[in-house]
Motif scaffolding. Structure first.
Motif, PDB file in Angstrom:
ATOM      1  N   ALA A   1       0.832  -1.206   0.000  1.00 23.11           N
ATOM      2  CA  ALA A   1       0.000   0.000   0.000  1.00 23.11           C
ATOM      3  C   ALA A   1       0.866   1.256   0.000  1.00 23.11           C
ATOM      4  CB  ALA A   1      -0.935  -0.008   1.212  1.00 23.11           C
ATOM      5  N   HIS A   2       1.975   1.240   0.751  1.00 24.86           N
ATOM      6  CA  HIS A   2       2.901   2.368   0.729  1.00 24.86           C
ATOM      7  C   HIS A   2       3.439   2.575  -0.690  1.00 24.86           C
ATOM      8  CE1 HIS A   2       4.137   2.394   5.277  1.00 24.86           C
ATOM      9  NE2 HIS A   2       2.837   2.276   5.117  1.00 24.86           N
ATOM     10  N   TRP A   3       3.867   1.498  -1.313  1.00 25.59           N
ATOM     11  CA  TRP A   3       4.431   1.554  -2.665  1.00 25.59           C
ATOM     12  C   TRP A   3       3.433   2.161  -3.643  1.00 25.59           C
ATOM     13  CZ3 TRP A   3       8.822   1.018  -5.356  1.00 25.59           C
ATOM     14  CH2 TRP A   3       8.797   0.607  -6.686  1.00 25.59           C
ATOM     15  N   ASP A   4       2.200   1.688  -3.574  1.00 24.82           N
ATOM     16  CA  ASP A   4       1.163   2.196  -4.472  1.00 24.82           C
ATOM     17  C   ASP A   4       0.922   3.689  -4.233  1.00 24.82           C
ATOM     18  OD1 ASP A   4      -1.310   1.724  -6.289  1.00 24.82           O
ATOM     19  OD2 ASP A   4      -2.170   2.606  -4.481  1.00 24.82           O
ATOM     20  N   LEU A   5       0.766   4.070  -2.980  1.00 22.92           N
ATOM     21  CA  LEU A   5       0.482   5.471  -2.653  1.00 22.92           C
ATOM     22  C   LEU A   5       1.641   6.383  -3.046  1.00 22.92           C
ATOM     23  CD1 LEU A   5      -1.163   7.703  -1.225  1.00 22.92           C
ATOM     24  CD2 LEU A   5      -0.069   6.986   0.915  1.00 22.92           C
ATOM     25  N   LEU A   6       2.856   5.993  -2.696  1.00 28.28           N
ATOM     26  CA  LEU A   6       4.011   6.868  -2.897  1.00 28.28           C
ATOM     27  C   LEU A   6       4.360   7.032  -4.369  1.00 28.28           C
ATOM     28  CD1 LEU A   6       6.111   5.517   0.083  1.00 28.28           C
ATOM     29  CD2 LEU A   6       5.272   7.867  -0.133  1.00 28.28           C
ATOM     30  N   THR A   7       4.297   5.964  -5.139  1.00 24.89           N
ATOM     31  CA  THR A   7       4.621   6.096  -6.564  1.00 24.89           C
ATOM     32  C   THR A   7       3.607   6.996  -7.267  1.00 24.89           C
ATOM     33  OG1 THR A   7       3.500   3.980  -6.996  1.00 24.89           O
ATOM     34  CG2 THR A   7       5.900   3.928  -6.764  1.00 24.89           C
ATOM     35  N   ARG A   8       2.343   6.839  -6.936  1.00 29.96           N
ATOM     36  CA  ARG A   8       1.321   7.686  -7.550  1.00 29.96           C
ATOM     37  C   ARG A   8       1.476   9.135  -7.097  1.00 29.96           C
ATOM     38  NH1 ARG A   8      -4.353   5.177  -6.539  1.00 29.96           N
ATOM     39  NH2 ARG A   8      -4.940   6.777  -8.056  1.00 29.96           N
ATOM     40  N   ALA A   9       1.778   9.325  -5.829  1.00 31.82           N
ATOM     41  CA  ALA A   9       1.921  10.685  -5.312  1.00 31.82           C
ATOM     42  C   ALA A   9       3.102  11.406  -5.938  1.00 31.82           C
ATOM     43  CB  ALA A   9       2.059  10.657  -3.795  1.00 31.82           C
ATOM     44  N   ARG A  10       4.234  10.713  -6.099  1.00 28.31           N
ATOM     45  CA  ARG A  10       5.408  11.384  -6.657  1.00 28.31           C
ATOM     46  C   ARG A  10       5.176  11.763  -8.106  1.00 28.31           C
ATOM     47  NH1 ARG A  10       6.171  10.826  -1.931  1.00 28.31           N
ATOM     48  NH2 ARG A  10       4.742  12.574  -2.217  1.00 28.31           N
ATOM     49  N   ALA A  11       4.479  10.928  -8.863  1.00 27.86           N
ATOM     50  CA  ALA A  11       4.146  11.304 -10.234  1.00 27.86           C
ATOM     51  C   ALA A  11       3.244  12.533 -10.250  1.00 27.86           C
ATOM     52  CB  ALA A  11       3.472  10.134 -10.948  1.00 27.86           C
ATOM     53  N   LEU A  12       2.259  12.541  -9.371  1.00 29.04           N
ATOM     54  CA  LEU A  12       1.269  13.617  -9.374  1.00 29.04           C
ATOM     55  C   LEU A  12       1.834  14.928  -8.848  1.00 29.04           C
ATOM     56  CD1 LEU A  12      -1.662  14.434  -9.898  1.00 29.04           C
ATOM     57  CD2 LEU A  12      -2.226  13.589  -7.609  1.00 29.04           C
ATOM     58  N   ASP A  13       2.625  14.870  -7.753  1.00 30.12           N
ATOM     59  CA  ASP A  13       3.062  16.148  -7.198  1.00 30.12           C
ATOM     60  C   ASP A  13       4.255  16.749  -7.940  1.00 30.12           C
ATOM     61  OD1 ASP A  13       4.160  14.570  -4.083  1.00 30.12           O
ATOM     62  OD2 ASP A  13       5.176  14.648  -6.017  1.00 30.12           O
ATOM     63  N   ALA A  14       4.885  15.979  -8.822  1.00 28.76           N
ATOM     64  CA  ALA A  14       5.897  16.551  -9.721  1.00 28.76           C
ATOM     65  C   ALA A  14       5.388  16.638 -11.159  1.00 28.76           C
ATOM     66  CB  ALA A  14       7.178  15.728  -9.683  1.00 28.76           C
ATOM     67  N   THR A  15       4.202  16.115 -11.399  1.00 23.38           N
ATOM     68  CA  THR A  15       3.603  16.028 -12.739  1.00 23.38           C
ATOM     69  C   THR A  15       4.606  15.497 -13.756  1.00 23.38           C
ATOM     70  OG1 THR A  15       3.935  18.439 -12.994  1.00 23.38           O
ATOM     71  CG2 THR A  15       1.729  17.676 -12.419  1.00 23.38           C
ATOM     72  N   VAL A  16       5.120  14.310 -13.460  1.00 21.07           N
ATOM     73  CA  VAL A  16       5.997  13.574 -14.363  1.00 21.07           C
ATOM     74  C   VAL A  16       5.451  12.152 -14.513  1.00 21.07           C
ATOM     75  CG1 VAL A  16       8.105  14.860 -13.814  1.00 21.07           C
ATOM     76  CG2 VAL A  16       7.509  12.848 -12.449  1.00 21.07           C
ATOM     77  N   TRP A  17       5.824  11.507 -15.591  1.00 20.67           N
ATOM     78  CA  TRP A  17       5.658  10.058 -15.662  1.00 20.67           C
ATOM     79  C   TRP A  17       6.633   9.430 -14.662  1.00 20.67           C
ATOM     80  CZ3 TRP A  17       2.347   7.121 -18.711  1.00 20.67           C
ATOM     81  CH2 TRP A  17       1.652   7.798 -19.703  1.00 20.67           C
TER      82      TRP A  17
END
Length: 264
Positions: free
Chosen positions: A176-192
Protein backbone atom coordinates in the motif's frame (compact mmCIF):
# COMPACT_ATOMS: atom_id res chain seq x y z
CA UNK A 1 8.99 7.13 -26.02
CA UNK A 2 8.67 3.40 -25.53
CA UNK A 3 10.13 2.08 -22.27
CA UNK A 4 10.58 -1.33 -20.68
CA UNK A 5 10.08 -2.13 -17.00
CA UNK A 6 12.32 -5.16 -16.42
CA UNK A 7 11.22 -6.79 -13.15
CA UNK A 8 13.29 -9.78 -12.09
CA UNK A 9 14.75 -11.44 -8.99
CA UNK A 10 18.46 -10.77 -8.62
CA UNK A 11 20.64 -13.44 -7.06
CA UNK A 12 24.03 -13.20 -5.41
CA UNK A 13 26.17 -13.69 -8.52
CA UNK A 14 26.63 -10.49 -10.57
CA UNK A 15 27.45 -12.39 -13.75
CA UNK A 16 24.32 -14.54 -13.50
CA UNK A 17 22.26 -11.40 -12.98
CA UNK A 18 23.89 -9.78 -16.01
CA UNK A 19 22.86 -12.72 -18.18
CA UNK A 20 19.26 -12.47 -16.98
CA UNK A 21 19.29 -8.74 -17.69
CA UNK A 22 20.68 -9.27 -21.18
CA UNK A 23 17.83 -11.61 -22.09
CA UNK A 24 15.30 -9.05 -20.85
CA UNK A 25 17.03 -6.23 -22.73
CA UNK A 26 16.94 -8.28 -25.92
CA UNK A 27 13.18 -8.81 -25.52
CA UNK A 28 12.66 -5.12 -24.73
CA UNK A 29 14.55 -4.06 -27.85
CA UNK A 30 12.54 -6.48 -30.01
CA UNK A 31 9.38 -4.77 -28.75
CA UNK A 32 10.72 -1.35 -29.69
CA UNK A 33 11.80 -0.04 -26.30
CA UNK A 34 14.32 2.81 -26.24
CA UNK A 35 14.82 2.73 -22.46
CA UNK A 36 15.08 -0.41 -20.32
CA UNK A 37 14.86 0.07 -16.55
CA UNK A 38 16.07 -2.65 -14.18
CA UNK A 39 15.68 -2.80 -10.38
CA UNK A 40 17.88 -1.46 -7.64
CA UNK A 41 20.54 -4.03 -6.66
CA UNK A 42 20.30 -5.68 -10.08
CA UNK A 43 24.01 -6.40 -9.72
CA UNK A 44 23.48 -8.44 -6.54
CA UNK A 45 20.59 -8.61 -4.11
CA UNK A 46 20.56 -7.15 -0.63
CA UNK A 47 21.19 -9.47 2.32
CA UNK A 48 24.78 -10.37 1.45
CA UNK A 49 28.02 -8.47 2.21
CA UNK A 50 28.10 -5.77 -0.44
CA UNK A 51 31.76 -4.81 -0.22
CA UNK A 52 33.04 -7.95 -1.96
CA UNK A 53 30.68 -7.53 -4.94
CA UNK A 54 31.10 -3.77 -5.40
CA UNK A 55 32.95 -2.68 -8.54
CA UNK A 56 33.93 0.72 -9.93
CA UNK A 57 32.03 2.24 -12.82
CA UNK A 58 34.90 1.28 -15.14
CA UNK A 59 34.80 -2.33 -13.91
CA UNK A 60 33.68 -5.47 -15.74
CA UNK A 61 30.08 -5.51 -14.53
CA UNK A 62 29.42 -1.95 -15.69
CA UNK A 63 31.19 -2.76 -18.95
CA UNK A 64 28.77 -5.66 -19.35
CA UNK A 65 25.84 -3.27 -18.99
CA UNK A 66 27.42 -0.93 -21.55
CA UNK A 67 27.88 -3.81 -23.97
CA UNK A 68 24.27 -4.86 -23.44
CA UNK A 69 23.02 -1.36 -24.19
CA UNK A 70 25.22 -1.10 -27.27
CA UNK A 71 24.23 -4.48 -28.73
CA UNK A 72 20.51 -3.91 -28.22
CA UNK A 73 20.54 -0.24 -29.18
CA UNK A 74 18.81 1.11 -26.10
CA UNK A 75 19.53 3.02 -22.90
CA UNK A 76 19.81 0.80 -19.83
CA UNK A 77 19.33 1.93 -16.23
CA UNK A 78 20.43 -0.61 -13.65
CA UNK A 79 21.29 -0.69 -9.96
CA UNK A 80 24.79 -1.67 -8.85
CA UNK A 81 27.19 -1.12 -5.97
CA UNK A 82 30.39 0.87 -6.30
CA UNK A 83 33.19 1.30 -3.75
CA UNK A 84 33.03 4.39 -1.54
CA UNK A 85 36.20 6.17 -0.33
CA UNK A 86 35.10 5.76 3.30
CA UNK A 87 35.13 1.96 3.11
CA UNK A 88 31.41 1.55 2.55
CA UNK A 89 29.79 1.10 -0.87
CA UNK A 90 27.58 3.43 -2.87
CA UNK A 91 24.14 2.38 -4.10
CA UNK A 92 24.56 3.50 -7.71
CA UNK A 93 22.40 3.62 -10.82
CA UNK A 94 24.29 3.29 -14.06
CA UNK A 95 22.44 4.84 -17.01
CA UNK A 96 24.11 4.17 -20.33
CA UNK A 97 23.09 4.07 -23.97
CA UNK A 98 23.30 5.66 -27.41
CA UNK A 99 22.66 9.19 -26.08
CA UNK A 100 25.35 9.13 -23.41
CA UNK A 101 26.05 7.91 -19.91
CA UNK A 102 25.68 9.08 -16.34
CA UNK A 103 25.36 7.63 -12.85
CA UNK A 104 23.30 8.46 -9.79
CA UNK A 105 24.21 7.65 -6.18
CA UNK A 106 21.18 7.07 -3.97
CA UNK A 107 20.66 10.13 -1.79
CA UNK A 108 18.14 8.88 0.78
CA UNK A 109 19.30 5.70 2.49
CA UNK A 110 16.89 3.12 3.86
CA UNK A 111 17.30 3.55 7.60
CA UNK A 112 13.77 2.43 8.38
CA UNK A 113 11.66 -0.56 9.37
CA UNK A 114 14.58 -2.08 11.29
CA UNK A 115 17.07 -1.91 8.38
CA UNK A 116 20.07 0.43 8.41
CA UNK A 117 21.38 0.89 4.89
CA UNK A 118 23.73 3.67 5.99
CA UNK A 119 25.80 1.19 8.03
CA UNK A 120 27.26 -0.16 4.80
CA UNK A 121 26.21 2.37 2.12
CA UNK A 122 27.38 5.97 1.70
CA UNK A 123 24.78 8.51 0.51
CA UNK A 124 24.92 10.46 -2.72
CA UNK A 125 24.44 14.22 -2.93
CA UNK A 126 23.54 15.14 -6.52
CA UNK A 127 20.31 15.27 -8.51
CA UNK A 128 20.94 13.50 -11.83
CA UNK A 129 19.08 13.41 -15.15
CA UNK A 130 19.85 11.89 -18.53
CA UNK A 131 18.41 12.60 -21.98
CA UNK A 132 17.03 9.61 -23.89
CA UNK A 133 15.75 10.21 -27.43
CA UNK A 134 15.31 13.88 -26.61
CA UNK A 135 13.34 13.20 -23.40
CA UNK A 136 14.89 14.21 -20.09
CA UNK A 137 14.72 11.45 -17.48
CA UNK A 138 15.32 11.87 -13.74
CA UNK A 139 17.05 9.14 -11.73
CA UNK A 140 15.97 8.02 -8.26
CA UNK A 141 16.25 4.85 -6.19
CA UNK A 142 13.75 3.06 -3.92
CA UNK A 143 13.56 4.91 -0.55
CA UNK A 144 13.97 8.19 -2.48
CA UNK A 145 10.26 7.84 -3.33
CA UNK A 146 9.39 9.04 0.18
CA UNK A 147 10.98 12.44 -0.54
CA UNK A 148 8.94 14.56 -2.99
CA UNK A 149 11.62 17.27 -3.25
CA UNK A 150 13.81 15.00 -5.38
CA UNK A 151 11.11 14.42 -7.99
CA UNK A 152 10.25 18.11 -8.10
CA UNK A 153 13.96 18.72 -8.66
CA UNK A 154 13.76 16.35 -11.64
CA UNK A 155 10.87 18.39 -13.02
CA UNK A 156 12.74 21.65 -12.40
CA UNK A 157 15.64 20.19 -14.39
CA UNK A 158 13.30 19.55 -17.32
CA UNK A 159 12.45 15.88 -16.73
CA UNK A 160 9.24 14.50 -18.20
CA UNK A 161 9.87 11.03 -16.77
CA UNK A 162 11.44 9.84 -13.52
CA UNK A 163 12.69 6.28 -13.16
CA UNK A 164 12.78 4.56 -9.78
CA UNK A 165 14.64 1.25 -9.60
CA UNK A 166 13.80 -0.38 -6.27
CA UNK A 167 14.15 -3.40 -4.04
CA UNK A 168 11.20 -2.68 -1.77
CA UNK A 169 11.05 -4.25 1.66
CA UNK A 170 8.27 -6.72 2.38
CA UNK A 171 5.93 -6.38 5.34
CA UNK A 172 2.40 -5.45 6.40
CA UNK A 173 1.11 -2.48 4.47
CA UNK A 174 4.28 -2.08 2.40
CA UNK A 175 2.51 -2.70 -0.93
CA UNK A 176 0.00 0.00 0.00
CA UNK A 177 2.90 2.37 0.73
CA UNK A 178 4.43 1.55 -2.66
CA UNK A 179 1.16 2.20 -4.47
CA UNK A 180 0.48 5.47 -2.65
CA UNK A 181 4.01 6.87 -2.90
CA UNK A 182 4.62 6.10 -6.56
CA UNK A 183 1.32 7.69 -7.55
CA UNK A 184 1.92 10.68 -5.31
CA UNK A 185 5.41 11.38 -6.66
CA UNK A 186 4.15 11.30 -10.23
CA UNK A 187 1.27 13.62 -9.37
CA UNK A 188 3.06 16.15 -7.20
CA UNK A 189 5.90 16.55 -9.72
CA UNK A 190 3.60 16.03 -12.74
CA UNK A 191 6.00 13.57 -14.36
CA UNK A 192 5.66 10.06 -15.66
CA UNK A 193 7.09 7.62 -13.12
CA UNK A 194 8.48 4.20 -14.02
CA UNK A 195 9.07 2.36 -10.73
CA UNK A 196 10.77 -0.99 -11.31
CA UNK A 197 11.10 -3.36 -8.37
CA UNK A 198 12.77 -6.64 -7.66
CA UNK A 199 10.44 -9.61 -7.76
CA UNK A 200 10.37 -11.35 -4.37
CA UNK A 201 12.82 -14.22 -3.90
CA UNK A 202 11.43 -17.68 -4.38
CA UNK A 203 7.96 -18.85 -5.43
CA UNK A 204 5.28 -18.40 -2.83
CA UNK A 205 7.08 -15.63 -0.94
CA UNK A 206 4.66 -13.72 1.30
CA UNK A 207 5.19 -10.01 0.73
CA UNK A 208 3.25 -9.27 3.92
CA UNK A 209 5.96 -10.94 5.99
CA UNK A 210 8.96 -8.73 6.82
CA UNK A 211 12.37 -9.91 5.67
CA UNK A 212 15.73 -9.07 7.20
CA UNK A 213 16.85 -7.28 4.02
CA UNK A 214 14.73 -5.50 1.39
CA UNK A 215 14.59 -8.14 -1.32
CA UNK A 216 11.57 -6.94 -3.27
CA UNK A 217 7.81 -7.30 -3.56
CA UNK A 218 7.38 -6.93 -7.34
CA UNK A 219 4.50 -4.73 -8.52
CA UNK A 220 6.58 -2.58 -10.85
CA UNK A 221 4.39 0.26 -12.04
CA UNK A 222 4.14 2.93 -14.71
CA UNK A 223 2.26 5.98 -13.45
CA UNK A 224 1.09 8.89 -15.59
CA UNK A 225 1.66 12.54 -14.65
CA UNK A 226 -1.95 12.68 -13.43
CA UNK A 227 -1.24 10.01 -10.82
CA UNK A 228 -3.12 7.23 -12.60
CA UNK A 229 -1.53 3.80 -12.92
CA UNK A 230 -1.12 2.87 -16.57
CA UNK A 231 0.71 -0.46 -16.24
CA UNK A 232 1.41 -2.71 -13.25
CA UNK A 233 3.25 -6.00 -12.82
CA UNK A 234 2.38 -8.75 -10.41
CA UNK A 235 4.82 -10.35 -8.00
CA UNK A 236 6.56 -12.71 -10.43
CA UNK A 237 9.36 -11.67 -12.80
CA UNK A 238 7.79 -9.76 -15.68
CA UNK A 239 8.63 -7.50 -18.60
CA UNK A 240 6.30 -4.58 -19.33
CA UNK A 241 6.83 -2.52 -22.49
CA UNK A 242 4.72 0.63 -22.73
CA UNK A 243 4.62 4.05 -24.36
CA UNK A 244 5.19 7.29 -22.48
CA UNK A 245 3.34 10.25 -24.02
CA UNK A 246 5.53 13.25 -23.25
CA UNK A 247 2.85 15.66 -24.47
CA UNK A 248 0.62 14.47 -21.64
CA UNK A 249 3.00 16.05 -19.14
CA UNK A 250 2.41 19.47 -20.62
CA UNK A 251 -1.36 18.95 -20.68
CA UNK A 252 -1.41 17.95 -17.02
CA UNK A 253 0.85 20.83 -16.03
CA UNK A 254 -1.49 23.29 -17.70
CA UNK A 255 -4.46 21.82 -15.85
CA UNK A 256 -2.78 21.33 -12.44
CA UNK A 257 0.04 23.86 -12.20
CA UNK A 258 1.42 22.66 -8.88
CA UNK A 259 5.01 23.41 -9.90
CA UNK A 260 4.19 26.99 -10.84
CA UNK A 261 1.97 27.48 -7.79
CA UNK A 262 4.61 26.52 -5.21
CA UNK A 263 5.27 29.04 -2.45
CA UNK A 264 7.88 27.13 -0.41
Amino acid sequence: MRIALCQFTAGTDPEDNLRTMDALAERAAREGARLAVFPEAAMARFGIPLGPVAQPLDGPWADGVRDMARRHGLTVVAGMFTPSPDGRVTNTLLATGPDGETSYDKIHLYDAFGFSESDTVAPGTKVVTIDVDGVRVGLATCYDVRFPELFRAHADAGAMLSVLPASWGAGPGKLAHWDLLTRARALDATVWLAAVGQAPPGPGADIQQPTKAPTGIGHSVLVGPDGRIREEAGEAPELIVADVDVAEVERVRRAVAVLDNRRL
